[in-house]
Design a protein around this motif. Structure first.
Motif, mmCIF file in Angstrom:
data_model
loop_
_atom_site.group_PDB
_atom_site.id
_atom_site.type_symbol
_atom_site.label_atom_id
_atom_site.label_comp_id
_atom_site.label_asym_id
_atom_site.label_seq_id
_atom_site.Cartn_x
_atom_site.Cartn_y
_atom_site.Cartn_z
ATOM 1 N N MET A 178 8.159 -27.708 -5.610
ATOM 2 C CA MET A 178 8.720 -28.941 -6.169
ATOM 3 C C MET A 178 7.654 -29.624 -7.011
ATOM 4 S SD MET A 178 11.131 -31.846 -4.836
ATOM 5 C CE MET A 178 12.342 -30.713 -5.472
ATOM 6 N N ASP A 179 7.923 -29.673 -8.331
ATOM 7 C CA ASP A 179 6.964 -30.185 -9.314
ATOM 8 C C ASP A 179 7.122 -31.698 -9.456
ATOM 9 O OD1 ASP A 179 5.032 -30.080 -11.293
ATOM 10 O OD2 ASP A 179 6.196 -28.833 -12.654
ATOM 11 N N ASP A 180 6.064 -32.350 -9.902
ATOM 12 C CA ASP A 180 6.094 -33.787 -10.222
ATOM 13 C C ASP A 180 6.642 -34.606 -9.056
ATOM 14 O OD1 ASP A 180 5.237 -32.892 -12.663
ATOM 15 O OD2 ASP A 180 7.167 -33.132 -13.656
ATOM 16 N N TYR A 181 6.310 -34.202 -7.842
ATOM 17 C CA TYR A 181 6.866 -34.857 -6.661
ATOM 18 C C TYR A 181 6.490 -36.341 -6.629
ATOM 19 C CZ TYR A 181 7.834 -36.229 -1.913
ATOM 20 O OH TYR A 181 8.305 -36.897 -0.826
ATOM 21 N N ALA A 235 -2.208 -30.799 -5.549
ATOM 22 C CA ALA A 235 -2.405 -32.071 -6.246
ATOM 23 C C ALA A 235 -2.665 -31.740 -7.708
ATOM 24 C CB ALA A 235 -3.576 -32.834 -5.647
ATOM 25 N N GLU A 236 -1.865 -32.311 -8.617
ATOM 26 C CA GLU A 236 -2.054 -32.030 -10.044
ATOM 27 C C GLU A 236 -2.770 -33.200 -10.711
ATOM 28 O OE1 GLU A 236 2.036 -31.283 -11.567
ATOM 29 O OE2 GLU A 236 2.185 -33.398 -12.023
ATOM 30 N N GLY A 237 -3.466 -32.907 -11.816
ATOM 31 C CA GLY A 237 -4.113 -33.979 -12.584
ATOM 32 C C GLY A 237 -5.458 -34.420 -12.047
#
Ligand code: C2E
Ligand code: MG
Ligand code: MG
Ligand code: MG
Length: 279
Positions: A178-181, A235-237
């Motif tokens: 699940m992206d951009d959660y 964790a993205e970004g």
């Protein structure tokens, strides 16, 4: 006079909109040819596993190297491709490229996975699913080395059908992420209903978590919730060492961001893998 001014404004806007529309149509007319001409490139951004310090996977991110407009980012042309019913062809192109690159990396001895972003409307589309099944059954790469990234909104249109289709891919071994959660709606419902393997916390929560206690709290409690449900957390970004330290301390499974590595061409990605293997 007011009416005339309003009418003038209307026509000025209509003119601008018509121009924008024209540009979009021209761009979309070029898309099929761009695929055929090799202008659509797939770049890869590493996801680093914190427990082992290994590059566990690469996210495939599409770019359009346009001959006159320069490099076009996906945020601009993906929505247009969706509107113009070109997203299926584009995604299959990205998937085929990513599978071929993954097969190459694996042949060189690198045990990595590849993640593909799937648009909302595609998930439950029979023609698309059939083409994906053909690729999954081709034996080019083990399906359990593929990850499909979907967003919460991706499943909104027809949640039951989307969930059923994702379960079908899951049963073949594909991991569902699940992206951009955190940025969508009905978040907890989706976590419960979808056959997820992984959850990616949106970068808007992550980016300043080391500076902002409220963000840090949300990141930490999301990691606890997801891991409690048996999901891996990405964790993205991640852009700052302080942020990376916080995610380590919070027990996050995987991290992704400019600090770890920017999206890069396949050759650069394999060079990164080679360097790390040698080190
Ligand atoms: P996404 O899947 O959430 O991908 C992450 C985006 O954040 C990528 O932008 C990536 O370059 C960028 N990013 C990564 N690390 C950092 C960081 O540390 N700081 C900042 N500020 N940004 C970072 P990109 O490549 O422009 O892609 C944008 C979006 O376009 C993606 O968001 C994804 O939703 C969509 N997209 C990309 N490729 C595809 C594709 O093949 N198919 C579909 N349907 N969508 C795609
Ligand atoms: Mg993604
Ligand atoms: Mg994302
Ligand atoms: Mg995004």
């Amino acid at each position: 006079a007011e009416e005339a001014a309003a009418a003038g404004a209307f026509w000025r806007h209509a003119h601008v909109d018509a121009e924008a529309l024209e540009r979009r149509l021209v761009l979309m007319g070029e898309l099929d040819q761009a695929i055929a001409d090799g202008e659509i490139e797939v770049h890869y951004q590493p996801k680093l596993a914190l427990a082992t310090d290994r590059v566990a996977s690469a996210e495939a991110l599409v770019r359009w190297r346009h001959p006159t407009r320069g490099m076009i980012r996906p945020d601009l042309f993906i929505p247009l491709a969706e509107q113009a019913d070109r997203i299926g062809a584009l995604t299959l192109h990205v998937l085929a490229r990513a599978v071929a690159d993954l097969a190459d990396w694996r042949a060189r001895g690198h045990d990595v996975s590849v993640a593909i972003n799937l648009s909302a409307m595609l998930i439950a589309e029979p023609a698309f699913s059939a083409a994906v099944d053909t690729l999954l059954d081709s034996g080019a790469v083990p399906p359990d080395r593929l990850i499909f990234e979907v967003t919460e909104s991706a499943t909104l249109a027809d949640p039951e059908r989307a969930a059923a289709q994702l379960r079908h891919f899951r049963a073949k071994g594909v991991a569902i992420s699940m992206d951009d959660y955190g940025t969508g709606q009905s978040t907890l419902t989706y976590i419960r209903e979808l056959p997820l393997s992984e959850l990616k916390i949106d970068r808007s929560f992550v980016q300043h978590a080391h500076l902002n206690p409220a963000d840090a709290l949300m990141v930490r409690s999301t990691i606890d919730l997801a891991q409690g449900l048996g999901l891996k957390v990405v964790a993205e970004g991640i852009e700052e060492p302080g942020c990376l330290a916080l995610l380590r301390d919070a027990g996050c499974d995987l991290v992704q961001g400019y600090l770890i590595g920017r999206p890069m061409v396949a050759d650069a990605f394999v060079a990164t893998l080679e360097q790390r293997a040698a080190a």
